[in-house]
Design a protein around this motif. Sequence first.
Motif, PDB file in Angstrom:
ATOM      1  N   LYS A   1      46.888  61.996  36.313  1.00  0.00           N
ATOM      2  CA  LYS A   1      48.212  61.888  36.902  1.00  0.00           C
ATOM      3  C   LYS A   1      49.101  62.989  36.341  1.00  0.00           C
ATOM      4  O   LYS A   1      49.075  63.271  35.155  1.00  0.00           O
ATOM      5  CB  LYS A   1      48.803  60.514  36.558  1.00  0.00           C
ATOM      6  CG  LYS A   1      50.168  60.275  37.135  1.00  0.00           C
ATOM      7  CD  LYS A   1      50.650  58.881  36.772  1.00  0.00           C
ATOM      8  CE  LYS A   1      52.049  58.647  37.272  1.00  0.00           C
ATOM      9  NZ  LYS A   1      52.548  57.322  36.897  1.00  0.00           N
ATOM     10  N   ILE A   2      49.886  63.602  37.217  1.00  0.00           N
ATOM     11  CA  ILE A   2      50.829  64.633  36.776  1.00  0.00           C
ATOM     12  C   ILE A   2      52.217  64.015  36.752  1.00  0.00           C
ATOM     13  O   ILE A   2      52.673  63.467  37.758  1.00  0.00           O
ATOM     14  CB  ILE A   2      50.798  65.852  37.715  1.00  0.00           C
ATOM     15  CG1 ILE A   2      49.416  66.505  37.670  1.00  0.00           C
ATOM     16  CG2 ILE A   2      51.878  66.852  37.323  1.00  0.00           C
ATOM     17  CD1 ILE A   2      49.283  67.682  38.599  1.00  0.00           C
ATOM     18  N   ALA A   3      52.879  64.104  35.634  1.00  0.00           N
ATOM     19  CA  ALA A   3      54.212  63.526  35.467  1.00  0.00           C
ATOM     20  C   ALA A   3      55.272  64.470  36.023  1.00  0.00           C
ATOM     21  O   ALA A   3      55.033  65.664  36.246  1.00  0.00           O
ATOM     22  CB  ALA A   3      54.483  63.263  33.987  1.00  0.00           C
ATOM     23  N   LYS A   4      56.450  63.924  36.248  1.00  0.00           N
ATOM     24  CA  LYS A   4      57.561  64.713  36.782  1.00  0.00           C
ATOM     25  C   LYS A   4      57.881  65.883  35.853  1.00  0.00           C
ATOM     26  O   LYS A   4      58.144  66.996  36.314  1.00  0.00           O
ATOM     27  CB  LYS A   4      58.788  63.822  36.970  1.00  0.00           C
ATOM     28  CG  LYS A   4      59.975  64.525  37.576  1.00  0.00           C
ATOM     29  CD  LYS A   4      61.134  63.554  37.767  1.00  0.00           C
ATOM     30  CE  LYS A   4      62.375  64.256  38.253  1.00  0.00           C
ATOM     31  NZ  LYS A   4      63.526  63.343  38.372  1.00  0.00           N
ATOM     32  N   THR A   5      57.835  65.672  34.553  1.00  0.00           N
ATOM     33  CA  THR A   5      58.127  66.752  33.610  1.00  0.00           C
ATOM     34  C   THR A   5      57.102  67.878  33.727  1.00  0.00           C
ATOM     35  O   THR A   5      57.453  69.053  33.581  1.00  0.00           O
ATOM     36  CB  THR A   5      58.162  66.236  32.162  1.00  0.00           C
ATOM     37  OG1 THR A   5      56.935  65.562  31.868  1.00  0.00           O
ATOM     38  CG2 THR A   5      59.328  65.279  31.954  1.00  0.00           C
ATOM     39  N   GLN A   6      55.858  67.521  34.011  1.00  0.00           N
ATOM     40  CA  GLN A   6      54.832  68.547  34.190  1.00  0.00           C
ATOM     41  C   GLN A   6      55.077  69.337  35.476  1.00  0.00           C
ATOM     42  O   GLN A   6      54.870  70.550  35.511  1.00  0.00           O
ATOM     43  CB  GLN A   6      53.445  67.914  34.213  1.00  0.00           C
ATOM     44  CG  GLN A   6      53.044  67.330  32.861  1.00  0.00           C
ATOM     45  CD  GLN A   6      51.766  66.525  32.959  1.00  0.00           C
ATOM     46  OE1 GLN A   6      51.648  65.659  33.816  1.00  0.00           O
ATOM     47  NE2 GLN A   6      50.828  66.804  32.067  1.00  0.00           N
ATOM     48  N   ILE A   7      55.533  68.653  36.522  1.00  0.00           N
ATOM     49  CA  ILE A   7      55.868  69.347  37.776  1.00  0.00           C
ATOM     50  C   ILE A   7      57.010  70.316  37.527  1.00  0.00           C
ATOM     51  O   ILE A   7      56.987  71.459  37.991  1.00  0.00           O
ATOM     52  CB  ILE A   7      56.229  68.340  38.885  1.00  0.00           C
ATOM     53  CG1 ILE A   7      54.988  67.537  39.280  1.00  0.00           C
ATOM     54  CG2 ILE A   7      56.815  69.053  40.101  1.00  0.00           C
ATOM     55  CD1 ILE A   7      55.263  66.393  40.223  1.00  0.00           C
ATOM     56  N   ILE A   8      58.015  69.870  36.782  1.00  0.00           N
ATOM     57  CA  ILE A   8      59.155  70.736  36.460  1.00  0.00           C
ATOM     58  C   ILE A   8      58.689  71.971  35.700  1.00  0.00           C
ATOM     59  O   ILE A   8      59.114  73.091  35.989  1.00  0.00           O
ATOM     60  CB  ILE A   8      60.221  69.947  35.677  1.00  0.00           C
ATOM     61  CG1 ILE A   8      60.855  68.891  36.587  1.00  0.00           C
ATOM     62  CG2 ILE A   8      61.265  70.871  35.071  1.00  0.00           C
ATOM     63  CD1 ILE A   8      61.726  67.881  35.872  1.00  0.00           C
ATOM     64  N   ASP A   9      57.811  71.773  34.723  1.00  0.00           N
ATOM     65  CA  ASP A   9      57.278  72.912  33.964  1.00  0.00           C
ATOM     66  C   ASP A   9      56.539  73.888  34.873  1.00  0.00           C
ATOM     67  O   ASP A   9      56.680  75.102  34.754  1.00  0.00           O
ATOM     68  CB  ASP A   9      56.338  72.428  32.856  1.00  0.00           C
ATOM     69  CG  ASP A   9      57.067  71.706  31.743  1.00  0.00           C
ATOM     70  OD1 ASP A   9      58.308  71.866  31.623  1.00  0.00           O
ATOM     71  OD2 ASP A   9      56.400  70.969  30.980  1.00  0.00           O
ATOM     72  N   MET A  10      55.736  73.357  35.817  1.00  0.00           N
ATOM     73  CA  MET A  10      54.985  74.220  36.735  1.00  0.00           C
ATOM     74  C   MET A  10      55.928  74.998  37.651  1.00  0.00           C
ATOM     75  O   MET A  10      55.704  76.182  37.904  1.00  0.00           O
ATOM     76  CB  MET A  10      54.018  73.380  37.568  1.00  0.00           C
ATOM     77  CG  MET A  10      52.865  72.817  36.800  1.00  0.00           C
ATOM     78  SD  MET A  10      51.830  71.848  37.912  1.00  0.00           S
ATOM     79  CE  MET A  10      51.089  70.714  36.763  1.00  0.00           C
ATOM     80  N   VAL A  11      56.968  74.334  38.146  1.00  0.00           N
ATOM     81  CA  VAL A  11      57.944  75.009  39.014  1.00  0.00           C
ATOM     82  C   VAL A  11      58.655  76.116  38.239  1.00  0.00           C
ATOM     83  O   VAL A  11      58.831  77.230  38.726  1.00  0.00           O
ATOM     84  CB  VAL A  11      58.957  74.005  39.603  1.00  0.00           C
ATOM     85  CG1 VAL A  11      60.116  74.709  40.286  1.00  0.00           C
ATOM     86  CG2 VAL A  11      58.269  73.063  40.577  1.00  0.00           C
ATOM     87  N   ALA A  12      59.039  75.825  37.006  1.00  0.00           N
ATOM     88  CA  ALA A  12      59.717  76.825  36.183  1.00  0.00           C
ATOM     89  C   ALA A  12      58.805  78.021  35.898  1.00  0.00           C
ATOM     90  O   ALA A  12      59.263  79.167  35.910  1.00  0.00           O
ATOM     91  CB  ALA A  12      60.193  76.196  34.877  1.00  0.00           C
ATOM     92  N   ASP A  13      57.519  77.754  35.663  1.00  0.00           N
ATOM     93  CA  ASP A  13      56.572  78.839  35.385  1.00  0.00           C
ATOM     94  C   ASP A  13      56.327  79.723  36.599  1.00  0.00           C
ATOM     95  O   ASP A  13      56.110  80.928  36.469  1.00  0.00           O
ATOM     96  CB  ASP A  13      55.234  78.275  34.898  1.00  0.00           C
ATOM     97  CG  ASP A  13      55.325  77.682  33.499  1.00  0.00           C
ATOM     98  OD1 ASP A  13      56.293  77.992  32.776  1.00  0.00           O
ATOM     99  OD2 ASP A  13      54.422  76.904  33.132  1.00  0.00           O
TER     100      ASP A  13
END
Length: 120
Positions: free
Chosen positions: A31-43
Motif C-alpha cells: 500500500k502506498i500512503a498519502k505521504t509517499q504520493i506527496i513525496d513522489m509528486v515532489a520528486d
Amino acid sequence: MAKSTKAAAKPAPAAKAPPAPVKAAAETSEKIAKTQIIDMVADRTSLNKKQAGESVAVMLDVVVEALKEGKSVGLPGLGTFSVAKTAARQGVRPGTSEKITIPAGKKVRFKVASTLKGNL
C-alpha cells in the motif's frame, strides 16, 4: 542380514540462497500512503513537498466533492469513479442468524481504464 546403504546415496539438500537484504517497512508494504504520493509528486515536479501536499489534498477534495454531488470522475489512464445506488435487501446477522433488513444506500464504484487494465 546387513542393512542397505541407500540412505548414504541420497543427495545432499540444496544450499539455501542468502537472505534478501532487509528493506524498510514502507518499501515492503503493498500500500502506498498519502505521504509517499506527496513525496513522489515532489520528486517528479518542480514543487516542494508542501506545495505537492497541497496539490494532492486539493485533488482528492475535488474528487470527493464531485462524488458527493453524484457526479462521476474520470481520470484518464486510471479509470472512472462513480456513485451507484444500492437497493434495500435482506441479510443475516452473523453469530445470531437473525434476519435483518439492510437499508438502501449508495456506494462508490471504480471502473479501471482499458489502457491500465492492458498494462497490468
